[in-house]
Each structure stands twice: as structure tokens, then as C-alpha cells.
Design a protein around this motif. Structure first.
Motif, PDB file in Angstrom:
ATOM      1  N   SER A  38       0.830  -1.201   0.000  1.00 39.77           N
ATOM      2  CA  SER A  38       0.000   0.000   0.000  1.00 39.77           C
ATOM      3  C   SER A  38       0.874   1.264   0.000  1.00 39.77           C
ATOM      4  CB  SER A  38      -0.922  -0.034   1.227  1.00 39.77           C
ATOM      5  OG  SER A  38      -1.542   1.203   1.403  1.00 39.77           O
ATOM      6  N   ASN A  39       1.901   1.281   0.850  1.00 43.31           N
ATOM      7  CA  ASN A  39       2.809   2.436   0.907  1.00 43.31           C
ATOM      8  C   ASN A  39       3.477   2.696  -0.437  1.00 43.31           C
ATOM      9  OD1 ASN A  39       2.284   2.576   3.630  1.00 43.31           O
ATOM     10  ND2 ASN A  39       4.236   1.647   4.269  1.00 43.31           N
ATOM     11  N   GLN A  40       3.894   1.610  -1.074  1.00 36.45           N
ATOM     12  CA  GLN A  40       4.663   1.737  -2.315  1.00 36.45           C
ATOM     13  C   GLN A  40       3.799   2.081  -3.530  1.00 36.45           C
ATOM     14  OE1 GLN A  40       8.072   1.370  -3.164  1.00 36.45           O
ATOM     15  NE2 GLN A  40       8.450   1.542  -0.984  1.00 36.45           N
ATOM     16  N   THR A  41       2.575   1.552  -3.548  1.00 43.50           N
ATOM     17  CA  THR A  41       1.765   1.711  -4.755  1.00 43.50           C
ATOM     18  C   THR A  41       0.686   2.780  -4.636  1.00 43.50           C
ATOM     19  OG1 THR A  41       0.250  -0.024  -4.020  1.00 43.50           O
ATOM     20  CG2 THR A  41       2.099  -0.716  -5.405  1.00 43.50           C
ATOM     21  N   GLY A  42       0.407   3.223  -3.391  1.00 46.56           N
ATOM     22  CA  GLY A  42      -0.606   4.258  -3.216  1.00 46.56           C
ATOM     23  C   GLY A  42      -2.033   3.738  -3.198  1.00 46.56           C
ATOM     24  N   ASN A  43      -2.206   2.407  -3.287  1.00 46.23           N
ATOM     25  CA  ASN A  43      -3.533   1.824  -3.129  1.00 46.23           C
ATOM     26  C   ASN A  43      -3.788   1.731  -1.619  1.00 46.23           C
ATOM     27  OD1 ASN A  43      -4.148   0.968  -6.018  1.00 46.23           O
ATOM     28  ND2 ASN A  43      -2.202  -0.089  -5.656  1.00 46.23           N
ATOM     29  N   GLU A  44      -4.826   2.412  -1.160  1.00 44.77           N
ATOM     30  CA  GLU A  44      -5.028   2.527   0.286  1.00 44.77           C
ATOM     31  C   GLU A  44      -5.463   1.215   0.935  1.00 44.77           C
ATOM     32  OE1 GLU A  44      -7.875   4.842   3.494  1.00 44.77           O
ATOM     33  OE2 GLU A  44      -8.075   5.327   1.381  1.00 44.77           O
ATOM     34  N   LEU A  45      -4.792   0.857   2.053  1.00 39.47           N
ATOM     35  CA  LEU A  45      -5.204  -0.307   2.839  1.00 39.47           C
ATOM     36  C   LEU A  45      -6.239   0.198   3.836  1.00 39.47           C
ATOM     37  CD1 LEU A  45      -4.851  -3.300   3.553  1.00 39.47           C
ATOM     38  CD2 LEU A  45      -2.928  -2.662   5.008  1.00 39.47           C
ATOM     39  N   VAL A  46      -7.502  -0.012   3.513  1.00 41.56           N
ATOM     40  CA  VAL A  46      -8.587   0.564   4.310  1.00 41.56           C
ATOM     41  C   VAL A  46      -8.681  -0.108   5.676  1.00 41.56           C
ATOM     42  CG1 VAL A  46     -11.044   1.137   4.352  1.00 41.56           C
ATOM     43  CG2 VAL A  46      -9.814   1.076   2.169  1.00 41.56           C
ATOM     44  N   SER A  47      -8.623  -1.453   5.675  1.00 44.81           N
ATOM     45  CA  SER A  47      -8.618  -2.139   6.966  1.00 44.81           C
ATOM     46  C   SER A  47      -8.043  -3.538   6.864  1.00 44.81           C
ATOM     47  CB  SER A  47     -10.026  -2.185   7.565  1.00 44.81           C
ATOM     48  OG  SER A  47     -10.794  -3.159   6.916  1.00 44.81           O
ATOM     49  N   THR A  48      -7.631  -4.064   8.020  1.00 46.77           N
ATOM     50  CA  THR A  48      -7.073  -5.414   8.121  1.00 46.77           C
ATOM     51  C   THR A  48      -7.787  -6.127   9.258  1.00 46.77           C
ATOM     52  OG1 THR A  48      -4.911  -4.565   7.448  1.00 46.77           O
ATOM     53  CG2 THR A  48      -4.939  -6.740   8.462  1.00 46.77           C
ATOM     54  N   GLU A  49      -8.244  -7.328   8.997  1.00 45.75           N
ATOM     55  CA  GLU A  49      -8.883  -8.102  10.063  1.00 45.75           C
ATOM     56  C   GLU A  49      -8.186  -9.442  10.196  1.00 45.75           C
ATOM     57  OE1 GLU A  49     -12.916  -8.439   8.725  1.00 45.75           O
ATOM     58  OE2 GLU A  49     -13.223  -6.272   8.811  1.00 45.75           O
ATOM     59  N   GLU A  50      -8.166  -9.969  11.429  1.00 50.16           N
ATOM     60  CA  GLU A  50      -7.565 -11.274  11.654  1.00 50.16           C
ATOM     61  C   GLU A  50      -8.520 -12.131  12.458  1.00 50.16           C
ATOM     62  OE1 GLU A  50      -4.979 -12.613  14.630  1.00 50.16           O
ATOM     63  OE2 GLU A  50      -5.532 -14.399  13.483  1.00 50.16           O
ATOM     64  N   ALA A  51      -8.760 -13.322  11.971  1.00 50.11           N
ATOM     65  CA  ALA A  51      -9.611 -14.244  12.721  1.00 50.11           C
ATOM     66  C   ALA A  51      -9.244 -15.668  12.365  1.00 50.11           C
ATOM     67  CB  ALA A  51     -11.087 -13.989  12.391  1.00 50.11           C
ATOM     68  N   GLY A  52      -8.946 -16.461  13.387  1.00 55.59           N
ATOM     69  CA  GLY A  52      -8.657 -17.879  13.192  1.00 55.59           C
ATOM     70  C   GLY A  52      -7.554 -18.175  12.197  1.00 55.59           C
ATOM     71  N   GLY A  53      -6.481 -17.401  12.237  1.00 61.03           N
ATOM     72  CA  GLY A  53      -5.347 -17.652  11.342  1.00 61.03           C
ATOM     73  C   GLY A  53      -5.562 -17.171   9.920  1.00 61.03           C
ATOM     74  N   GLU A  54      -6.660 -16.429   9.709  1.00 65.34           N
ATOM     75  CA  GLU A  54      -6.892 -15.858   8.376  1.00 65.34           C
ATOM     76  C   GLU A  54      -6.858 -14.340   8.455  1.00 65.34           C
ATOM     77  OE1 GLU A  54     -10.372 -17.277   6.378  1.00 65.34           O
ATOM     78  OE2 GLU A  54      -9.517 -19.267   6.093  1.00 65.34           O
ATOM     79  N   TYR A  55      -6.233 -13.759   7.470  1.00 67.15           N
ATOM     80  CA  TYR A  55      -6.102 -12.303   7.427  1.00 67.15           C
ATOM     81  C   TYR A  55      -6.933 -11.773   6.269  1.00 67.15           C
ATOM     82  CZ  TYR A  55      -2.238 -13.812  10.283  1.00 67.15           C
ATOM     83  OH  TYR A  55      -1.497 -14.425  11.249  1.00 67.15           O
ATOM     84  N   THR A  56      -7.739 -10.774   6.558  1.00 67.88           N
ATOM     85  CA  THR A  56      -8.565 -10.182   5.508  1.00 67.88           C
ATOM     86  C   THR A  56      -8.176  -8.722   5.331  1.00 67.88           C
ATOM     87  OG1 THR A  56     -10.328 -11.645   6.234  1.00 67.88           O
ATOM     88  CG2 THR A  56     -10.924  -9.907   4.698  1.00 67.88           C
ATOM     89  N   PHE A  57      -7.863  -8.386   4.093  1.00 64.48           N
ATOM     90  CA  PHE A  57      -7.441  -7.021   3.779  1.00 64.48           C
ATOM     91  C   PHE A  57      -8.459  -6.375   2.851  1.00 64.48           C
ATOM     92  CE2 PHE A  57      -3.705  -9.785   4.190  1.00 64.48           C
ATOM     93  CZ  PHE A  57      -3.022  -9.163   5.215  1.00 64.48           C
ATOM     94  N   PHE A  58      -8.689  -5.079   3.071  1.00 65.36           N
ATOM     95  CA  PHE A  58      -9.537  -4.321   2.156  1.00 65.36           C
ATOM     96  C   PHE A  58      -8.684  -3.210   1.553  1.00 65.36           C
ATOM     97  CE2 PHE A  58     -12.345  -6.291   5.222  1.00 65.36           C
ATOM     98  CZ  PHE A  58     -13.368  -6.790   4.437  1.00 65.36           C
ATOM     99  N   LEU A  59      -8.504  -3.290   0.266  1.00 70.78           N
ATOM    100  CA  LEU A  59      -7.673  -2.301  -0.429  1.00 70.78           C
ATOM    101  C   LEU A  59      -8.529  -1.454  -1.352  1.00 70.78           C
ATOM    102  CD1 LEU A  59      -4.700  -4.576  -1.501  1.00 70.78           C
ATOM    103  CD2 LEU A  59      -4.362  -2.403  -0.337  1.00 70.78           C
ATOM    104  N   LYS A  60      -8.287  -0.136  -1.313  1.00 73.06           N
ATOM    105  CA  LYS A  60      -8.999   0.753  -2.232  1.00 73.06           C
ATOM    106  C   LYS A  60      -8.077   1.102  -3.385  1.00 73.06           C
ATOM    107  CE  LYS A  60     -11.838   4.275  -0.844  1.00 73.06           C
ATOM    108  NZ  LYS A  60     -12.085   5.611  -0.251  1.00 73.06           N
ATOM    109  N   LYS A  61      -8.527   0.785  -4.585  1.00 73.90           N
ATOM    110  CA  LYS A  61      -7.684   1.025  -5.768  1.00 73.90           C
ATOM    111  C   LYS A  61      -7.433   2.522  -5.971  1.00 73.90           C
ATOM    112  CE  LYS A  61      -6.682   0.470 -10.443  1.00 73.90           C
ATOM    113  NZ  LYS A  61      -6.002  -0.467 -11.282  1.00 73.90           N
ATOM    114  N   LYS A  62      -6.189   2.849  -6.241  1.00 76.66           N
ATOM    115  CA  LYS A  62      -5.808   4.250  -6.439  1.00 76.66           C
ATOM    116  C   LYS A  62      -6.475   4.838  -7.677  1.00 76.66           C
ATOM    117  CE  LYS A  62      -1.559   5.707  -7.762  1.00 76.66           C
ATOM    118  NZ  LYS A  62      -0.136   6.036  -7.713  1.00 76.66           N
TER     119      LYS A  62
END
Lengths: 75, 154
Positions: free
Chosen positions: A51-75
């Protein structure tokens, strides 16, 4: 949150989740949300760096039961 | 646009991963990337990567399921066995194969340059290499590397 596209990166290891994320974003339009699910704990830091490098915003990160969910907003 | 140049000089399985992983990732981040393959690194440009192996010999850091004396490591077939076990492990852990990472690099426009001098030195047949690669020398590499943000020798 309205999700426009979803990427299942479960079971993939570095750097595949990032490479697939980049690919998924290619045919999306600005402002759309990509949801990425990963089981690679390294992808938490990597997704932030992506996200830092490409400018696509990482809106949120969730973790549950060993799974990671990312929400990215396209630049 | 940021740029990265890598010199890939090794042709073993373990040393083949770093150039392809870094190049494909940098390309995903928007870098302009070039890899210069020289000496044993040229093996990584062959269509058939089945000869890219890992050897337990002279590699004391390699994790082994059971302690293995050097005298055993040097027996015929040990190299193939170690390679098979490593590939199996990579697959189980969800790490991409070399072939997959290499094609992801090419899809992302990573430029592959093969060292012409090495091709001559080892009498490589150019038809054994994958398509869409260029052949050049040290000057070709430095022309690009001189303008880069990151430059690695692997």
C-alpha cells in the motif's frame, strides 16, 4: 463495506499474495474495493508495504482464526 | 519510476528463488526491473528447469530431517533426493515454483538479459533458453544499473 472484487490467497506463501493482489487490481477502477483473504502471516506487513509503495489505500485489516482479511482501495 | 537491477550468478534451487521473488515483487510495486544472468545463473533461463537442484554437500546450513554425515551426503542419488524433498516442501508450504515465478516476472515485464560471454564459454545452445530474453554484456548491464535505486548481486 461494499466489496467490488474478492481474492482468495489462502495457502499461498510470499510473494504470491502480493503478486496476485497486484494482478487483481489491474482491471479494477479507481475507488473500487478489493478484498483479499490470506493465511500467510507475513502478508500483514507486506500488504501495508504494498500500500505504501503503490498508493492503493489499505482501508482495513482483520484477523480471525489464522486468516487475514485485507480491504484495499484502488488508487 | 523506481528501478532495480539484479545480477543472478547461481544456478542452484535455493539461489534461484531470491532473484525471481524480488524481481516479481518489485515489478508488482511498479519498479522497472532487469535481471542479468551470468555464469551458473544462466541455467535459470533454460526452458527446462528440472536440472536446477539443491545439494546437501558443502551446505551445512541445510535443515535435514535426520543428521546426515558428509560420507552419506556424497552417495549417488542424494542430490536428486534432497531436491525432491525440497520441492515437495516448497509446494506444501504454498511457495510458488520457479517456473511460476519466472513467468510472473515475464508477465510483469521484468527484462531478462543473458550474458553473451557465458553462452560462448559454456557452449550453450540459444534454442534451450526461454523466449523474450536479450543477450548482452557487462556494459549492457551497467547502462541500466547505473540509473537504479536498488542493485543486487545474488
Amino acid at each position: 463495506m461494499q466489496v467490488d472484487k474478492e481474492l482468495d490467497a489462502r495457502g499461498m506463501n510470499c510473494p504470491l499474495p502480493i503478486l496476485k493482489t497486484k494482478k487483481s487490481l489491474t482491471d479494477m477502477t479507481s475507488g473500487q474495493i478489493l478484498k483479499v483473504i490470506s493465511t500467510d502471516c507475513g502478508s500483514v506487513k507486506d500488504m501495508q508495504a504494498f500500500s505504501n509503495q503503490t498508493g492503493n489505500e489499505l482501508v482495513s485489516t482483520e484477523e480471525a482464526g489464522g486468516e487475514y482479511t485485507f480491504f484495499l482501495k484502488k488508487k | 519510476m523506481k528501478k532495480m537491477a539484479i545480477i543472478a550468478t547461481k544456478g542452484t534451487l535455493d539461489m534461484a528463488y531470491p532473484p525471481f521473488i524480488l524481481a516479481s515483487t518489485a515489478a508488482a510495486l511498479g519498479f522497472d526491473v532487469q535481471i542479468f544472468f551470468t555464469f551458473y545463473g544462466l541455467q535459470l533461463l533454460r526452458k527446462d528447469l528440472s536440472d536446477v537442484k539443491i545439494s546437501p554437500l558443502g551446505n551445512p546450513a541445510m535443515p535435514m530431517p535426520i543428521p546426515m554425515p558428509v560420507m552419506v551426503q556424497m552417495l549417488p542419488g542424494m542430490e536428486s533426493m534432497a531436491t525432491m524433498m525440497m520441492k515437495d516442501k516448497l509446494k506444501k508450504k504454498g511457495v510458488a515454483s520457479l517456473e511460476e515465478l519466472r513467468s510472473l516476472c515475464q508477465e510483469a515485464d521484468v527484462k531478462f538479459v543473458a550474458c553473451q560471454m557465458t553462452v560462448d564459454l559454456f557452449d550453450f545452445d540459444k534454442s534451450e533458453f526461454i523466449d523474450n530474453i536479450e543477450f548482452g554484456g557487462a556494459t549492457t548491464f551497467l547502462d541500466f544499473a547505473g540509473e537504479t535505486d536498488i542493485c543486487l548481486f545474488i
